[in-house]
Structures are given as C-alpha cells and as structure tokens.
Design an enzyme around this catalytic site. Structure first.
Site, PDB file in Angstrom:
ATOM      1  N   LYS A 199      17.612 -92.131  63.231  1.00  0.00           N
ATOM      2  CA  LYS A 199      18.243 -91.339  62.165  1.00  0.00           C
ATOM      3  C   LYS A 199      18.414 -89.886  62.613  1.00  0.00           C
ATOM      4  O   LYS A 199      19.456 -89.268  62.376  1.00  0.00           O
ATOM      5  CB  LYS A 199      17.392 -91.424  60.887  1.00  0.00           C
ATOM      6  N   GLN A 221      10.488 -92.402  54.887  1.00  0.00           N
ATOM      7  CA  GLN A 221      10.555 -93.696  55.585  1.00  0.00           C
ATOM      8  C   GLN A 221       9.554 -94.682  54.967  1.00  0.00           C
ATOM      9  O   GLN A 221       8.375 -94.369  54.814  1.00  0.00           O
ATOM     10  CB  GLN A 221      10.257 -93.475  57.078  1.00  0.00           C
ATOM     11  N   ASP A 268      18.358 -92.328  49.855  1.00  0.00           N
ATOM     12  CA  ASP A 268      18.036 -93.753  49.949  1.00  0.00           C
ATOM     13  C   ASP A 268      18.411 -94.476  48.648  1.00  0.00           C
ATOM     14  O   ASP A 268      18.322 -95.704  48.572  1.00  0.00           O
ATOM     15  CB  ASP A 268      16.529 -93.934  50.208  1.00  0.00           C
TER      16      ASP A 268
END
Ligand code: NAP
Length: 293
Positions: free
Chosen positions: A59, A103, A126
C-alpha cells in the site's frame, strides 16, 4: 472495457487494477499541476504479522508511485487500545491526511469495532465505519469497502451483465460478503447470501449466474456446484503447503471449476490486486469529498 474471446475468460485483476491506477494517477497529476495539496493516506499496522506487513508495504509503495502523500505507523503488538485511538485521533485532525487505514486483523486484545469506530467517517477509506456501512445500505454516496468495490470493478471492466441475474455470495462478513451483496443488489441482481449454516449449499450455488466465494477455505467450491456458463469471482486468499512448497489458492477449485465457467478470477492475480487499487481510488474519493465540503 476489455474485449476477450477466450473461454473461459480469465478475469485479469492486474489489468483491471492498472486501469484504475492509471485514472487515479491522471487525477493526482492534475491536482499537482494546479498547485494544490495532494491526497494523503495513513496506514496503521499493529504487531508484526508477516502477511499484514506485506500488505502494508504494498500500500505504501503504491501510494508513493501515484504521488499520494503517505504515512505509515508501525506499532508494537503490545500497543493499548487507548494508544492506538490517540494516534487515530491525531490522524483525524491532520489536514494532510484524507484516508486512514488500520490494517486488519488487529491483535486479539484490541476491539476492532471500537478502533474502526474512532476513525472519522470522512477518512474511513476501508469503508468499515458504521456511518459508511449505513450509507451503503441507504444507497448513498460514501466510502465503500475496497474488496467489494474491486469485485464490482472487475465485473464492470469486463462488461459482465448483473441486472436481473441470480447472484450467490458465499460469506457474510462485514469486510467482504455483506457489502458485495449490497453492491450487487444495487446493480439489480437477485442476491442470495450463503454462510456456514446454509443448507444444501451446493444446490444454492448451482442456481448462480454470478457466484462470489468469500469464505477463507482453500478450493472449497467444487465443479459440481457450478451452473454451466456462470461467472465465478474468487475472493479467497489461502496460504497452503503443497509438495513442500507454500502457495496461494482461492476458495474455488480453479482447475476443475474454470472449464465450466463463462468467466472466472484466478488466485493470485484476481481480486487481490484490484483491492489495493480501490484503496488508492478511495483515498482520492475521500480527498474529493472533503474538498467539496
Ligand atoms: P470471514 O470473516 O472469516 O468470513 C467467512 C465467511 O465464510 C463467514 O460468513 C462464514 O459463515 C462463511 N463460511 C465459513 N465456512 C463456511 C462453510 N463451510 N460454508 C459456507 N460458508 C462458510 O472472512 P472474510 O474476511 O470475509 O474473508 C473471506 C476470504 O476472503 C478469506 O480467504 C480472506 O483471506 C479473503 N479476503 C481477500 C481479500 C482480497 O483482497 N482478495 C480481502 C479480504 C479478504 P458464518 O458467518 O456463518 O461464520
């Protein structure tokens, strides 16, 4: 739009991802050319799970390649909930940051819902904050979860018909199964959500024009579950040991299922690469939505 005549069509996630990234880069270059602040993404990793470290590394690399301002926080696995939430609050207030990604999975002592709930919804790239999930159900503009968005992007780029089709999604997680079902419904599919308590799963799957597998069990979906000519999207990423070698396989028995399909995603090289591309696209979307405000 991609034109392919082979059968089955192997839905190439890397190609789809490159198309998405190309467009994100064009927009970021325009932002730069206009002398404006570029979009910013902060990724927070707690602990040292090797798979998570790899994802965070990819990422960061992708952000830098695209010209997105990037911050990465690598925290010890002993980090407390309070310490993590303090960092999230600092990022919420940081005007250079448009997207915050924590994460997952988090170490067991941390409450994932509470942590995600502390990300400001406008920075929730997200798409997992209850505010954004509520907007998704309402069919309103919002930040949507990246993997489900990636599945829809694959279907779009390959011009797969969704309207009126029977879609079966195996898996009902907040991260994958439920949002994919909502996005397919939004495109007028007739959607069935299957899970571990579903009876006669094989029969349910055989009804599917579009079958999405998001289970987390290697090669779980077998060839006699597939309607001939179905489109199969394999979200699963499973690390297995075969002939003494580690390898990645999906939730679908690709080798035996693919000859029956009209189109199918491989693992690796299917949904995975598009997920990261959609994170970059979501960071740009968060930037634009915040700029509009
Ligand atoms: P999850 O939270 O563990 O959810 C798994 C789902 O599968 C649950 O809804 C579960 O049902 C269902 N399930 C489990 N066993 C089943 C069975 N025997 N029959 C029918 N359904 C069954 O996993 P997830 O986070 O959704 O992830 C699913 C897979 O996608 C994993 O392999 C993950 O690594 C992968 N993934 C890939 C990406 C990507 O970028 N490609 C991103 C995220 C996740 P219950 O609800 O009844 O327990």
């Amino acid at each position: 739009m991609i034109n392919i005549n082979s059968s089955p069509i192997i839905l190439d996630g890397r190609h789809v991802a490159n198309e998405v990234l190309k467009n994100v880069k064009i927009e970021i270059n325009e932002i730069k050319a206009n002398g404006k602040r570029v979009p910013g993404l902060a990724v927070v990793l707690v602990g040292n799970d090797p798979a998570s470290e790899t994802y965070v590394g990819s990422k960061e690399k992708k952000s830098i390649e695209l010209g997105i301002y990037s911050e990465v926080y690598k925290l010890l696995d002993t980090t407390t909930e309070e310490e993590l939430i303090n960092i999230i609050n600092l990022l919420n207030a940081n005007t250079n940051i448009d997207g915050i990604l924590v994460q997952l999975p988090l170490p067991k002592h941390l409450n994932t819902e509470k942590v995600i709930g502390n990300i400001h919804p406008s920075k929730d790239v997200d798409g997992l904050h209850p505010y954004n999930l509520g907007k998704l159900i309402a069919g309103e503009r919002c930040l949507k979860p990246c993997t489900p968005l990636g599945v829809m992007e694959i279907l779009k780029q390959y011009s797969i018909d969704i309207q009126g089709k029977k879609a079966v999604v195996i898996g009902r997680s907040i991260l994958v199964g439920k949002p994919i079902s909502l996005l397919l419904l939004d495109k007028n599919a007739t959607v069935t959500i299957a899970h571990s308590k579903t009876q006669n799963l094989e029969d349910v799957c055989r009804e599917a024009d579009i079958l999405v597998a998001a289970i987390g069990k290697p090669r779980f979906v077998k060839k006699d579950w597939i309607k001939k000519g179905a489109v199969v999207i394999d979200v699963g990423i499973n690390r297995i040991l075969e002939n003494d070698k580690g390898k990645l396989v999906g939730d679908v028995d690709f080798e035996n299922v693919s000859p029956l399909c009209k189109a199918i995603t491989p693992v690796p090289g299917g949904v995975g690469p598009v997920t990261i591309a959609m994170l970059m696209s979501n960071t740009l979307e968060a930037y634009k939505m915040r700029s509009e405000e």
